[in-house]
Design a protein around this motif. Structure first.
Motif, PDB file in Angstrom:
ATOM      1  N   ALA A  55      75.281  48.666  53.203  1.00 50.92           N
ATOM      2  CA  ALA A  55      74.452  48.071  54.244  1.00 50.92           C
ATOM      3  C   ALA A  55      73.909  46.708  53.811  1.00 50.92           C
ATOM      4  N   LEU A 186      77.507  52.411  54.705  1.00 50.40           N
ATOM      5  CA  LEU A 186      77.688  52.325  56.152  1.00 50.40           C
ATOM      6  C   LEU A 186      78.916  53.108  56.597  1.00 50.40           C
ATOM      7  N   TYR A 223      72.152  55.070  60.216  1.00 45.69           N
ATOM      8  CA  TYR A 223      71.892  53.683  60.576  1.00 45.69           C
ATOM      9  C   TYR A 223      71.991  53.506  62.083  1.00 45.69           C
ATOM     10  N   TRP A 225      73.579  51.435  65.149  1.00 44.42           N
ATOM     11  CA  TRP A 225      74.849  50.744  65.350  1.00 44.42           C
ATOM     12  C   TRP A 225      74.899  50.049  66.711  1.00 44.42           C
ATOM     13  N   VAL A 233      74.034  47.553  63.277  1.00 45.31           N
ATOM     14  CA  VAL A 233      75.228  47.228  62.489  1.00 45.31           C
ATOM     15  C   VAL A 233      76.424  47.165  63.438  1.00 45.31           C
TER      16      VAL A 233
END
Length: 299
Positions: A55, A186, A223, A225, A233
């Motif tokens: 990340a 990730l 995470y 996204w 991300v």
């Protein structure tokens, strides 16, 4: 037409598959004369290594987690064998490379609007390169959970994968131990390769690389996204990176620190750290892919 010996071998291998802790080799009924003279009956599949991207803001770059450490000369280079008889039954008898997408393992992040499509487009980003001789096609996903996902809980490598490269999709710390709370990873691509009866990785086509059985890709849903340009991300960037690993591209670029954060230079899809959205292959990405796949299936 298969011989009685081939049929008997297939039957025996099916029986072994349900009993062993590691998936045994199952061979195509359509062996070439040269392949038919080889004895692969002791070959099986083991988890070899994982390649991951970290990340932004992480204190460490992405890298490799090695699971099979006793590999003789220490080589980690591995690739698919064209027309590998051991892969043929699992992938539907395709001499090339097949991929599948598990559309059930999606993320609920609101800025993901085309995640299943990007799981596929990330493959096409590589296979659309005109230099590549790779024969890569999509198989329908068979509905089974990921092989590596189950392996982490059971220690068993089940023999029920349905493609050579599978986008398993989004998992998190509640259902995938590799994405433990606080993980910087990730996305990750797992390589499983063939070993012989002595546990040594095989190289049946003598190309100097170990023989890949199959690969699986996972994305860390701990995470946030996005694929629409919103906050999060960028899934296309990470997916194209992980498919690069799935097609045997390694990390590229020097890692440096700026303002206390890691970054890679020159910028490329296959950088080991996430540097923001990048959805097009760079010259280095293309060069690596082309050098590996331009003559694949020919030499």
């Amino acid at each position: 037409m298969s011989s009685p010996n081939n049929a008997k071998l297939m039957q025996g291998l099916y029986m072994k598959l349900s009993k062993t802790l590691l998936a045994s080799a199952i061979f195509s009924l359509f062996l070439t004369p040269a392949q038919a003279t080889e004895d692969y009956s002791g070959h099986r599949v083991v988890l070899a290594y994982a390649e991951y991207i970290n990340a932004p803001g992480s204190s460490e770059a992405g890298g490799i987690t090695v699971y099979q450490k006793d590999v003789g000369n220490g080589q980690l280079s591995a690739d698919f064998v064209y027309n590998d008889p051991r892969r043929a039954l699992f992938n539907g008898g395709n001499p090339g490379v097949t991929f599948a997408v598990n559309d059930a393992n999606t993320s609920a992040d609101p800025n993901l609007t085309m995640q299943s499509q990007w799981m596929r487009d990330s493959v096409y980003a590589w296979t659309s390169e005109t230099c590549s001789n790779a024969n890569i096609s999509e198989n329908p996903h068979n509905g089974n959970a990921g092989i590596v996902e189950r392996y982490f809980y059971t220690g068993v490598i089940n023999g029920d994968w349905g493609a050579d490269l599978t986008q398993v999709g989004f998992r998190d710390s509640s259902n995938f131990p590799y994405f433990a709370p606080g993980s910087n990873v990730l996305g990750v691509t797992f390589t499983l390769w063939w070993v012989d009866q002595n546990g040594a990785p095989t190289d049946i086509d003598n190309d100097g690389k170990y023989d890949v059985a199959f690969r699986e890709i996972y994305y860390n849903d701990n995470y946030t996204w996005a694929d629409n340009g919103g906050s999060g991300v960028d899934l296309p960037t990470v997916a194209i990176h992980e498919v690069g690993h799935g097609l045997s591209s390694a990390h590229f670029g020097m890692i440096a620190i700026k303002d206390g954060k890691l970054f890679a230079k020159p910028r490329a899809i296959m950088n080991a750290v996430y540097g923001g959205p990048l959805r097009d292959l760079t010259g280095r990405d293309r060069a690596t892919h082309c050098s590996n796949w331009a003559q694949w299936g020919v030499n």
